[in-house]
Design a protein around this motif. Structure first.
Motif, PDB file in Angstrom:
ATOM      1  N   LEU A  79       0.824  -1.210   0.000  1.00  0.00           N
ATOM      2  CA  LEU A  79       0.000   0.000   0.000  1.00  0.00           C
ATOM      3  C   LEU A  79       0.857   1.259   0.000  1.00  0.00           C
ATOM      4  CD1 LEU A  79      -2.882   1.179   0.187  1.00  0.00           C
ATOM      5  CD2 LEU A  79      -2.639   1.106   2.674  1.00  0.00           C
ATOM      6  N   VAL A  80       1.863   1.310   0.872  1.00  0.00           N
ATOM      7  CA  VAL A  80       2.662   2.526   1.024  1.00  0.00           C
ATOM      8  C   VAL A  80       3.619   2.711  -0.148  1.00  0.00           C
ATOM      9  CG1 VAL A  80       4.295   3.751   2.501  1.00  0.00           C
ATOM     10  CG2 VAL A  80       2.457   2.398   3.537  1.00  0.00           C
ATOM     11  N   THR A  81       4.395   1.673  -0.450  1.00  0.00           N
ATOM     12  CA  THR A  81       5.345   1.804  -1.555  1.00  0.00           C
ATOM     13  C   THR A  81       4.625   1.927  -2.892  1.00  0.00           C
ATOM     14  OG1 THR A  81       5.552  -0.613  -1.735  1.00  0.00           O
ATOM     15  CG2 THR A  81       7.133   0.540  -0.329  1.00  0.00           C
ATOM     16  N   GLY A  82       3.512   1.197  -3.043  1.00  0.00           N
ATOM     17  CA  GLY A  82       2.765   1.268  -4.296  1.00  0.00           C
ATOM     18  C   GLY A  82       2.208   2.649  -4.553  1.00  0.00           C
ATOM     19  N   ALA A  83       1.757   3.333  -3.506  1.00  0.00           N
ATOM     20  CA  ALA A  83       1.209   4.673  -3.676  1.00  0.00           C
ATOM     21  C   ALA A  83       2.264   5.623  -4.234  1.00  0.00           C
ATOM     22  CB  ALA A  83       0.677   5.195  -2.343  1.00  0.00           C
ATOM     23  N   ILE A  84       3.504   5.481  -3.767  1.00  0.00           N
ATOM     24  CA  ILE A  84       4.581   6.365  -4.247  1.00  0.00           C
ATOM     25  C   ILE A  84       4.979   6.006  -5.673  1.00  0.00           C
ATOM     26  CG2 ILE A  84       6.947   7.126  -3.845  1.00  0.00           C
ATOM     27  CD1 ILE A  84       6.524   6.553  -0.865  1.00  0.00           C
ATOM     28  N   VAL A  85       5.204   4.703  -5.914  1.00  0.00           N
ATOM     29  CA  VAL A  85       5.694   4.277  -7.220  1.00  0.00           C
ATOM     30  C   VAL A  85       4.657   4.502  -8.312  1.00  0.00           C
ATOM     31  CG1 VAL A  85       6.477   2.280  -8.561  1.00  0.00           C
ATOM     32  CG2 VAL A  85       7.292   2.597  -6.224  1.00  0.00           C
ATOM     33  N   SER A 103      13.131  14.476   1.813  1.00  0.00           N
ATOM     34  CA  SER A 103      12.325  13.876   2.884  1.00  0.00           C
ATOM     35  C   SER A 103      11.551  12.664   2.384  1.00  0.00           C
ATOM     36  CB  SER A 103      11.357  14.913   3.446  1.00  0.00           C
ATOM     37  OG  SER A 103      12.051  16.004   4.013  1.00  0.00           O
ATOM     38  N   LEU A 104      10.918  12.790   1.211  1.00  0.00           N
ATOM     39  CA  LEU A 104      10.168  11.668   0.649  1.00  0.00           C
ATOM     40  C   LEU A 104      11.089  10.512   0.287  1.00  0.00           C
ATOM     41  CD1 LEU A 104       7.513  10.465  -0.389  1.00  0.00           C
ATOM     42  CD2 LEU A 104       7.944  11.613  -2.590  1.00  0.00           C
ATOM     43  N   MET A 108      10.904   6.793   1.824  1.00  0.00           N
ATOM     44  CA  MET A 108      10.754   5.581   1.022  1.00  0.00           C
ATOM     45  C   MET A 108      11.903   4.611   1.263  1.00  0.00           C
ATOM     46  SD  MET A 108      10.069   5.151  -3.059  1.00  0.00           S
ATOM     47  CE  MET A 108       9.464   3.558  -3.661  1.00  0.00           C
ATOM     48  N   GLY A 109      13.107   5.122   1.454  1.00  0.00           N
ATOM     49  CA  GLY A 109      14.230   4.238   1.761  1.00  0.00           C
ATOM     50  C   GLY A 109      14.006   3.463   3.050  1.00  0.00           C
ATOM     51  N   VAL A 110      13.496   4.157   4.067  1.00  0.00           N
ATOM     52  CA  VAL A 110      13.233   3.506   5.354  1.00  0.00           C
ATOM     53  C   VAL A 110      12.182   2.408   5.193  1.00  0.00           C
ATOM     54  CG1 VAL A 110      12.294   3.827   7.673  1.00  0.00           C
ATOM     55  CG2 VAL A 110      13.908   5.501   6.745  1.00  0.00           C
ATOM     56  N   GLN A 177      17.044   5.810  -7.069  1.00  0.00           N
ATOM     57  CA  GLN A 177      17.555   4.729  -7.901  1.00  0.00           C
ATOM     58  C   GLN A 177      16.937   4.758  -9.300  1.00  0.00           C
ATOM     59  OE1 GLN A 177      19.965   2.840  -6.648  1.00  0.00           O
ATOM     60  NE2 GLN A 177      19.787   3.650  -4.552  1.00  0.00           N
ATOM     61  N   TYR A 178      17.636   4.161 -10.233  1.00  0.00           N
ATOM     62  CA  TYR A 178      17.184   4.006 -11.617  1.00  0.00           C
ATOM     63  C   TYR A 178      15.844   3.285 -11.660  1.00  0.00           C
ATOM     64  CZ  TYR A 178      17.368   2.116 -16.408  1.00  0.00           C
ATOM     65  OH  TYR A 178      17.100   1.763 -17.708  1.00  0.00           O
ATOM     66  N   PRO A 179      14.868   3.749 -12.413  1.00  0.00           N
ATOM     67  CA  PRO A 179      14.875   4.865 -13.364  1.00  0.00           C
ATOM     68  C   PRO A 179      14.348   6.168 -12.763  1.00  0.00           C
ATOM     69  CG  PRO A 179      12.899   3.585 -13.707  1.00  0.00           C
ATOM     70  CD  PRO A 179      13.625   2.942 -12.563  1.00  0.00           C
ATOM     71  N   GLY A 180      14.535   6.387 -11.491  1.00  0.00           N
ATOM     72  CA  GLY A 180      14.106   7.618 -10.847  1.00  0.00           C
ATOM     73  C   GLY A 180      12.745   7.546 -10.202  1.00  0.00           C
ATOM     74  N   SER A 181      12.302   6.329  -9.828  1.00  0.00           N
ATOM     75  CA  SER A 181      10.964   6.174  -9.252  1.00  0.00           C
ATOM     76  C   SER A 181      10.974   5.578  -7.854  1.00  0.00           C
ATOM     77  CB  SER A 181      10.110   5.275 -10.163  1.00  0.00           C
ATOM     78  OG  SER A 181      10.715   3.999 -10.325  1.00  0.00           O
ATOM     79  N   TRP A 182      12.150   5.282  -7.298  1.00  0.00           N
ATOM     80  CA  TRP A 182      12.204   4.668  -5.971  1.00  0.00           C
ATOM     81  C   TRP A 182      13.546   4.973  -5.311  1.00  0.00           C
ATOM     82  CZ3 TRP A 182      15.327   0.011  -5.143  1.00  0.00           C
ATOM     83  CH2 TRP A 182      16.038  -0.391  -6.281  1.00  0.00           C
ATOM     84  N   CYS A 183      13.583   4.897  -3.999  1.00  0.00           N
ATOM     85  CA  CYS A 183      14.798   5.164  -3.235  1.00  0.00           C
ATOM     86  C   CYS A 183      15.179   3.932  -2.430  1.00  0.00           C
ATOM     87  CB  CYS A 183      14.597   6.349  -2.291  1.00  0.00           C
ATOM     88  SG  CYS A 183      14.433   7.934  -3.148  1.00  0.00           S
ATOM     89  N   PHE A 184      16.487   3.738  -2.295  1.00  0.00           N
ATOM     90  CA  PHE A 184      16.975   2.548  -1.601  1.00  0.00           C
ATOM     91  C   PHE A 184      18.378   2.847  -1.109  1.00  0.00           C
ATOM     92  CE2 PHE A 184      18.047  -2.177  -1.768  1.00  0.00           C
ATOM     93  CZ  PHE A 184      17.235  -2.485  -0.677  1.00  0.00           C
ATOM     94  N   LEU A 185      18.969   1.869  -0.416  1.00  0.00           N
ATOM     95  CA  LEU A 185      20.320   2.050   0.104  1.00  0.00           C
ATOM     96  C   LEU A 185      21.315   2.242  -1.034  1.00  0.00           C
ATOM     97  CD1 LEU A 185      21.892  -0.896  -0.368  1.00  0.00           C
ATOM     98  CD2 LEU A 185      20.452  -1.545   1.559  1.00  0.00           C
TER      99      LEU A 185
END
Length: 350
Positions: A79-85, A103-104, A108-110, A177-185
């Motif tokens: 629900l949470v990650t899907g809403a952002i992506v 901040s966003l 998302m990374g957390v 991260q590539y392609p610019g739609s999500w954040c990660f370590l």
């Protein structure tokens, strides 16, 4: 802050991707369908769990509590990650313009780390609970099993959240991260990035390894009881077989979905020379590999509920009719003691 881009925020690495490339890779329809299927699957599993909890035994109630925690975690993760992506894929917003302070991205990374580790840690906790329930069923008070299970689920959530917050304390970094739609370590060579990447990969791998070890012992114990000399008098309850089938399915799904990503992270941060340049750039091949492994890992949140839905006694009996056929000479009490044939009769007297 990256050394060659003072205008970039702390979570923005230099990337070379055009808007047209992003449109080809980021499909809002695929992302939305993926999330909706996952959410519906977890809601279905929750409804089945709610009906199964009624009238269940103490040991099974504890196991169902863990399953409930796992399904809730998978549902909230989608629900949470899907809403952002899905939002990002739908409008292809410029993350730097929308979130200049990162901040966003940090949020998302957390949640990516949190919802990634929780299923693995919960799988290990469930394997531990079943190992004790099968090999030492009288070593713990049954009345506290459900309360203890919820406490364990809460501790798992706390541990995963604590790990996810480490970059906020300076250990590692979250980057777009590539392609610019999500954040990660970050798969960088700095000490904090390496330490955080290894901690995430090792903790996840150890959880899978512990699940494999304890589940193997539990299955061996069940097989020994089934095929032992006193199998006719001391057959395990069908619910024990059902729970182990579900647990093995959860372990297999987690291993297939998560181990490629965990191994890739460990290999990448330890590679020499470093994969990431001092400016923060990764090769396109590495970025694509990370994206593919991440997409494989997210299938875990869809497949988990179906493991429970399909590996129930009502379904298993279709393939193994002998399951659930009670022996008329066995009482419920004798079957409940089946996993401890070495205990004396005196130990079972209240």
């Amino acid at each position: 802050m990256w050394p060659n881009g003072s205008s970039l925020g702390p979570c923005f690495r230099p990337t070379n991707i055009t808007l047209e490339e992003r449109r080809l890779i980021a499909s809002p329809w695929f992302a939305a369908t993926f999330c909706l299927v996952g959410l519906a699957s977890n809601l279905l599993a929750l409804s089945v769990l709610a009906s199964a909890r009624q009238g269940s035994s103490q040991g099974r109630s504890s196991f169902l509590t863990f399953l409930c925690g796992l399904v809730i975690t998978d549902f909230m993760g989608l629900l949470v990650t899907g809403a952002i992506v899905v939002s990002q894929h739908a409008i292809l917003f410029d993350w730097q313009a929308v979130d200049p302070g990162c901040s966003l991205c940090h949020f998302m990374g957390v949640i990516m780390v949190f919802f990634g580790l929780c299923p693995l840690l919960l799988g290990a906790a469930m394997a531990s609970e079943r190992y004790l329930g099968i090999t030492q069923p009288f070593s713990r008070p049954a009345t506290a099993s459900q309360r203890r299970a919820w406490t364990t689920v809460g501790l798992v959530w706390t541990a995963a959240l604590a790990l996810g917050l480490l970059p906020m304390l300076g250990v590692g970094r979250y980057t777009l991260q590539y392609p610019g739609s999500w954040c990660f370590l970050t798969l960088g060579a700095e000490t904090g990035d390496v330490a955080f990447g290894l901690l995430f990969a090792l903790l996840g791998s150890l959880s899978v390894g512990l699940s494999f070890l304890l589940n193997t012992i539990s299955v061996a114990t069940l097989c020994r009881v089934y095929h032992g000399q006193e199998a006719a008098q001391q057959r395990p309850r069908d619910c024990e077989v059902e729970m182990m089938a579900q647990l093995l399915g959860i372990m297999v799904v987690a291993s297939i979905c998560w181990m490629p990503l965990l191994v890739f992270i460990a290999q990448t941060v330890l590679r020499s020379p470093p994969v990431m340049s001092p400016s923060g750039q990764l090769s396109r091949a590495t970025e694509r590999q990370l994206l593919i492994y991440l997409r494989v890992a997210t299938w875990n949140q869809i497949l988990d509920p179906w493991v429970y839905i399909l590996f129930r006694r009502a379904v298993i009996r279709r393939f193994y009719p002998r399951l659930g056929t009670p022996s008329s000479s066995l009482s419920t009490r004798s079957r409940s003691l089946s996993l401890q044939p070495q205990l004396t009769r005196r130990s079972t007297i209240h």
